[in-house]
Design an enzyme around this catalytic site. Structure first.
Site, PDB file in Angstrom:
ATOM      1  N   PRO A  25       0.830  -1.213   0.000  1.00  0.00           N
ATOM      2  CG  PRO A  25      -0.003  -1.066   2.160  1.00  0.00           C
ATOM      3  CD  PRO A  25       0.696  -1.994   1.223  1.00  0.00           C
ATOM      4  CG  LEU A  26       3.326   2.320  -2.299  1.00  0.00           C
ATOM      5  CD1 LEU A  26       3.897   2.186  -3.707  1.00  0.00           C
ATOM      6  CD2 LEU A  26       4.416   2.686  -1.296  1.00  0.00           C
ATOM      7  CB  THR A  27      -0.209   7.354   1.338  1.00  0.00           C
ATOM      8  OG1 THR A  27      -1.049   6.557   2.166  1.00  0.00           O
ATOM      9  CG2 THR A  27      -0.671   8.793   1.352  1.00  0.00           C
ATOM     10  CB  ALA A  59      -3.799   4.186   4.052  1.00  0.00           C
ATOM     11  CE1 TYR A 181      -1.288   7.275  10.071  1.00  0.00           C
ATOM     12  CE2 TYR A 181      -0.583   5.105   9.327  1.00  0.00           C
ATOM     13  CZ  TYR A 181      -0.492   6.485   9.260  1.00  0.00           C
ATOM     14  OH  TYR A 181       0.395   7.074   8.393  1.00  0.00           O
ATOM     15  N   GLY A 323       7.112  -1.932  -1.848  1.00  0.00           N
ATOM     16  CA  GLY A 323       6.525  -0.593  -1.787  1.00  0.00           C
ATOM     17  C   GLY A 323       7.271   0.369  -2.687  1.00  0.00           C
TER      18      GLY A 323
HETATM   19  C1  FMN Z   1       5.334   6.913  -0.285  1.00  0.00           C
HETATM   20  C2  FMN Z   1       4.910   5.843   0.672  1.00  0.00           C
HETATM   21  C3  FMN Z   1       3.571   5.728   1.018  1.00  0.00           C
HETATM   22  C4  FMN Z   1       3.146   4.705   1.880  1.00  0.00           C
HETATM   23  N1  FMN Z   1       1.823   4.567   2.170  1.00  0.00           N
HETATM   24  C5  FMN Z   1       1.385   3.531   2.915  1.00  0.00           C
HETATM   25  C6  FMN Z   1      -0.004   3.306   3.126  1.00  0.00           C
HETATM   26  O1  FMN Z   1      -0.866   4.022   2.598  1.00  0.00           O
HETATM   27  N2  FMN Z   1      -0.352   2.264   3.927  1.00  0.00           N
HETATM   28  C7  FMN Z   1       0.572   1.446   4.497  1.00  0.00           C
HETATM   29  O2  FMN Z   1       0.196   0.519   5.215  1.00  0.00           O
HETATM   30  N3  FMN Z   1       1.884   1.616   4.287  1.00  0.00           N
HETATM   31  C8  FMN Z   1       2.305   2.620   3.498  1.00  0.00           C
HETATM   32  N4  FMN Z   1       3.631   2.759   3.229  1.00  0.00           N
HETATM   33  C9  FMN Z   1       4.564   1.702   3.652  1.00  0.00           C
HETATM   34  C10 FMN Z   1       4.738   0.698   2.510  1.00  0.00           C
HETATM   35  O3  FMN Z   1       3.559  -0.029   2.260  1.00  0.00           O
HETATM   36  C11 FMN Z   1       5.831  -0.320   2.836  1.00  0.00           C
HETATM   37  O4  FMN Z   1       5.455  -1.020   3.993  1.00  0.00           O
HETATM   38  C12 FMN Z   1       7.178   0.352   3.050  1.00  0.00           C
HETATM   39  O5  FMN Z   1       7.466   1.280   2.016  1.00  0.00           O
HETATM   40  C13 FMN Z   1       8.306  -0.689   3.112  1.00  0.00           C
HETATM   41  O6  FMN Z   1       8.380  -1.418   1.909  1.00  0.00           O
HETATM   42  P1  FMN Z   1       9.530  -1.099   0.820  1.00  0.00           P
HETATM   43  O7  FMN Z   1      10.839  -1.239   1.556  1.00  0.00           O
HETATM   44  O8  FMN Z   1       9.333  -2.130  -0.257  1.00  0.00           O
HETATM   45  O9  FMN Z   1       9.322   0.298   0.333  1.00  0.00           O
HETATM   46  C14 FMN Z   1       4.087   3.797   2.406  1.00  0.00           C
HETATM   47  C15 FMN Z   1       5.440   3.924   2.064  1.00  0.00           C
HETATM   48  C16 FMN Z   1       5.844   4.918   1.198  1.00  0.00           C
HETATM   49  C17 FMN Z   1       7.313   5.006   0.805  1.00  0.00           C
END
Ligand code: FMN
Length: 374
Positions: A25-27, A59, A181, A323
């Site tokens: 998930p990526l906001t 999210a 949260y 992510g």
């Molecule tokens: C730009 C950005 C937005 C994110 N938004 C969310 C989100 O909306 N919900 C969530 O549970 N985690 C969010 N995360 C965390 C990611 O889902 C993920 O757990 C984290 O980036 C680690 O994974 P990675 O090392 O592959 O990036 C976000 C991370 C980034 C960098």
């Protein structure tokens, strides 16, 4: 056909995934500001990533009170459901599968995002974080504690959002129970000072989580419901304390009894050295929790192709979520299949608006110059 473990098909709950590569998930702050309706550019962006075995949507607030980050989407109005339907249709048309992530920000919200109202939480403890308002990052304020009546309303709001997600065409839902949260604010002994049945013991502090899970299960089959949870060490009130590990163990073991679709477990995002979570650094997180959860485990944080393949081969994960790599690589699956290089993220545009730096990252084109000449 690739022989990489990441490319073996997998049945998660009752969903068939063609590969084990999950988009985390990526906001990205591309929803409409005024009504939190997802936009057409989001449909393009998600459809471009449909080759993932599974997409976990960004999210998404379950209610106006749960909203707490500028320009993020919601799942409580008909317009929001219609907006999401455009996205899930586009993903399905492109051959993908997508679940919704259900979010209540609690004390991470800000009066500026709540029409001047005070954010709510388990207790009136300022988490000491930054809120993301329309006019930039601002220190969090002291929230007010939810009454028992409001706790029940919030639990019902999770159920409504889950129902709306299925109506919007999602293939399932994930409850966001880590990071900073509302659910974490109940789990964390520093932010939960309640004296009633929602505070105190591990059982009491996790009661809210389980009431949320059960209310969502009243709307959506367990085979389509997952939870994102993991012990973390963040700043302010969310520094790991002596109960951070025990509450995660308690919650994950109990979640294991619900026959859920999945558990998304994050490895360490911060340095665990010298904290009560020290032994969970690196693969330690997955080694510790894999035996405690009897179901699909999705491993995440700082994964690459080789680590993902190795964790699956070692039985430490069933699926692997990426992510940051998904921000700049819509065709991540193809790149992994071909062992192609990954594109770098332009961080200036991650939390910007419009398609630039969002839905305009190109797919991999092997340069003619790099083609070996024989
Ligand atoms: C730009 C950005 C937005 C994110 N938004 C969310 C989100 O909306 N919900 C969530 O549970 N985690 C969010 N995360 C965390 C990611 O889902 C993920 O757990 C984290 O980036 C680690 O994974 P990675 O090392 O592959 O990036 C976000 C991370 C980034 C960098």
């Amino acid at each position: 056909m690739s022989t990489q473990p990441l490319f073996t098909p997998y049945r998660m709950g009752d969903l068939d995934l063609p590969n084990r590569i999950v988009m985390a998930p990526l906001t990205r702050m591309r929803a409409q500001s005024h009504d939190h309706v997802p936009t057409a550019v989001q449909a393009d962006y998600y459809a471009q990533r449909a080759s993932a075995g599974l997409i976990i949507g960004e999210a998404t607030a379950i209610s106006p009170e749960g909203f707490g980050w500028a320009d993020t989407p919601g799942l409580w109005t008909e317009e929001q459901v219609r907006g999401w339907r455009r996205i899930t249709d586009a993903v399905h048309k492109a051959g993908g599968r997508m679940i919704a992530q259900l979010w209540h920000t609690g004390a991470i919200s800000h009066p500026e995002l709540l029409g001047g109202a005070q954010p709510v939480s388990a207790s009136n403890v300022d988490p000491g974080q930054l809120s993301f308002t329309r006019t930039g990052r601002k220190p969090t304020v002291t929230p007010r504690s939810l009454t028992k009546y409001e706790i029940n309303v919030t639990i019902a709001d999770f159920a409504r959002a889950a129902r709306n997600a299925m109506e919007a065409g999602f293939d399932g839902v994930q409850i966001l129970a880590n990071y900073l949260y509302l659910i974490s604010q109940f789990l964390n002994a520093t932010t939960n000072l309640r004296k009633d049945e929602y505070g105190g013991s591990l059982e009491n502090r996790s009661r809210f989580l389980f009431e949320v899970v059960e209310s969502v299960l009243g709307e959506v089959d367990a085979l389509r419901v997952g939870v994102k949870i993991s012990p973390m060490h963040e700043g302010g009130a969310f520094q790991a304390n002596e109960e951070t590990l025990s509450i995660a163990e308690y919650a994950i073991q109990k979640l294991s009894t619900y026959n859920l679709s999945h558990l998304l477990l994050m490895g360490n995002t911060t340095d665990f050295s010298g904290t009560p979570l020290e032994k969970l650094a690196g693969d330690g997180m997955f080694q510790h929790f894999r035996p405690l959860f009897d179901g699909t485990l999705i491993a995440n944080v700082k994964m690459d192709r080789d680590r993902g393949n190795r964790l699956i081969a070692e039985g430490l994960a069933d699926l692997v979520a990426f992510g940051r790599p998904y921000i700049a690589n819509p065709d991540l699956v193809q790149r992994f299949a071909e062992n192609a290089p990954l594109a770098e993220v332009d961080w200036e545009t991650v939390y910007a608006s419009g398609p630039h730096g969002y839905s305009d990252y190109p797919t991999y084109q092997p340069s003619k110059d790099l083609t070996p000449h024989r």
